[in-house]
Design an enzyme around this catalytic site. Structure first.
Site, PDB file in Angstrom:
ATOM      1  N   GLU A  11      62.218  62.564-105.204  1.00  0.00           N
ATOM      2  CA  GLU A  11      63.408  62.125-104.472  1.00  0.00           C
ATOM      3  C   GLU A  11      63.471  60.600-104.367  1.00  0.00           C
ATOM      4  OE1 GLU A  11      63.997  65.898-101.406  1.00  0.00           O
ATOM      5  OE2 GLU A  11      62.397  64.465-100.995  1.00  0.00           O
ATOM      6  N   ASP A 195      69.468  74.306-104.169  1.00  0.00           N
ATOM      7  CA  ASP A 195      69.344  75.782-104.205  1.00  0.00           C
ATOM      8  C   ASP A 195      70.098  76.314-102.984  1.00  0.00           C
ATOM      9  OD1 ASP A 195      66.582  74.580-102.983  1.00  0.00           O
ATOM     10  OD2 ASP A 195      67.285  76.292-101.829  1.00  0.00           O
TER      11      ASP A 195
HETATM   12  C1  3QA Z   1      60.184  71.912-100.645  1.00  0.00           C
HETATM   13  C2  3QA Z   1      60.719  70.497-100.534  1.00  0.00           C
HETATM   14  C3  3QA Z   1      60.595  70.037 -99.109  1.00  0.00           C
HETATM   15  O1  3QA Z   1      60.341  68.652 -99.040  1.00  0.00           O
HETATM   16  C4  3QA Z   1      61.933  70.365 -98.508  1.00  0.00           C
HETATM   17  C5  3QA Z   1      62.201  70.404-100.817  1.00  0.00           C
HETATM   18  C6  3QA Z   1      65.319  72.268-100.793  1.00  0.00           C
HETATM   19  N1  3QA Z   1      65.500  73.624-100.747  1.00  0.00           N
HETATM   20  C7  3QA Z   1      64.873  74.084 -99.642  1.00  0.00           C
HETATM   21  C8  3QA Z   1      64.728  75.390 -99.091  1.00  0.00           C
HETATM   22  N2  3QA Z   1      64.010  75.522 -97.951  1.00  0.00           N
HETATM   23  C9  3QA Z   1      63.465  74.440 -97.362  1.00  0.00           C
HETATM   24  N3  3QA Z   1      63.565  73.187 -97.838  1.00  0.00           N
HETATM   25  C10 3QA Z   1      64.274  72.997 -98.972  1.00  0.00           C
HETATM   26  N4  3QA Z   1      62.844  70.016 -99.581  1.00  0.00           N
HETATM   27  C11 3QA Z   1      59.945  72.388-102.021  1.00  0.00           C
HETATM   28  S1  3QA Z   1      58.481  71.798-102.637  1.00  0.00           S
HETATM   29  C12 3QA Z   1      58.049  72.728-103.988  1.00  0.00           C
HETATM   30  C13 3QA Z   1      56.755  72.289-104.571  1.00  0.00           C
HETATM   31  O2  3QA Z   1      56.963  71.295-105.499  1.00  0.00           O
HETATM   32  C14 3QA Z   1      64.229  70.444 -99.359  1.00  0.00           C
HETATM   33  C15 3QA Z   1      64.571  71.859 -99.723  1.00  0.00           C
HETATM   34  N5  3QA Z   1      65.275  76.465 -99.675  1.00  0.00           N
HETATM   35  C16 3QA Z   1      55.879  70.898-106.235  1.00  0.00           C
HETATM   36  C17 3QA Z   1      56.220  69.655-107.030  1.00  0.00           C
HETATM   37  O3  3QA Z   1      57.409  69.799-107.754  1.00  0.00           O
END
Ligand code: 3QA
Length: 230
Positions: A11, A195
């Protein structure tokens, strides 16, 4: 000094591309980028995922770097029906959807001596609305709910929507909102949808993290030109 905060490296990177970075400072397992952008002093960092990490980084930005405002940019799960992947939303206020002291008669999200909702700065939101209008970009606004869970179920999403009237879900906003409310620092929260927080959200997130991060970053940088700082 203006503080710009993200949760994830993905980000922050598209924002850093626009900045003239002067110095990098390591502190408490965070990297703080001291930068200049159009004669404004800016400190940028990504906190790592979740409310505790976000609260730590936000506090350091205020206490150590003396930021006069905190701007957050990143991605979120969409809750409002008309929020599609890639759309932008600003928070009117943020709340913690995973705070539960209801057995003591408190409403969901409430902590004694604290509050359910943390208001975002109206002046910064007005700047965002004006920038969106000028550029012809659709910018939604609403309540953004945060919790230490990646929401990927229709059931949990609907509960959060019903309980807090939330328009989007993420994992850091209310932590930064809470720190800024306690410190009396203006707080701005911008997110682009990655998403829809339902079954399949994990797959969408992986596919759209980069693109939606870029959408949010570009808008924030456009906005920065209108933000006045000391
Ligand atoms: C979680 C990230 C966290 O910082 C919150 C993304 C987007 N969609 C979401 C959802 N529920 C909660 N939060 C969010 N951010 C994902 S990290 C995955 C692991 O990545 C917002 C968010 N449905 C590993 C490296 O790529």
């Amino acid at each position: 000094m203006i503080g710009i905060l993200c949760a994830m490296r993905e980000e922050l990177e598209p924002i850093l591309k626009f900045m003239n970075v002067k110095e990098k400072i390591n502190h408490a397992n965070n990297i703080f980028y001291l930068a200049e952008f159009q004669n404004k002093d800016i400190v940028l960092a990504y906190s790592k995922i979740g409310k505790v990490n976000a609260a730590l980084t936000a506090t350091i930005m205020i206490e150590k770097f003396g930021v006069e405002m905190l701007l957050f940019s990143g991605v979120a799960g969409g809750v409002d029906e008309d929020l599609k992947i890639g759309d932008l939303i600003i928070a009117t206020k943020t709340t913690q959807h995973d705070v539960d002291l209801t057995v003591f008669g408190y409403e969901p999200g409430f902590i004694p001596e604290s509050r359910v909702f943390f208001e975002c700065d109206e002046k910064l939101n007005t700047i965002a609305r004006n920038v969106a209008r000028k550029l012809g970009i659709r910018l939604k606004e609403g309540i953004i709910a945060s919790g230490d869970q990646f929401v990927h179920s229709k059931e949990r999403k609907e509960w959060i929507k019903k309980t807090f009237k939330a328009s989007a879900i993420e994992m850091e906003g209310a932590a930064v909102g809470c720190v800024c409310w306690n410190e009396n620092i203006p707080f701005f929260m911008l997110r682009s949808i990655s998403d829809t927080a339902e079954e399949g959200a994990g797959v969408d997130f992986d596919e759209f993290l980069e693109e939606s991060s870029r959408v949010s970053a570009k808008f924030l940088v456009e906005m920065l030109q209108e933000v006045k700082s000391d």
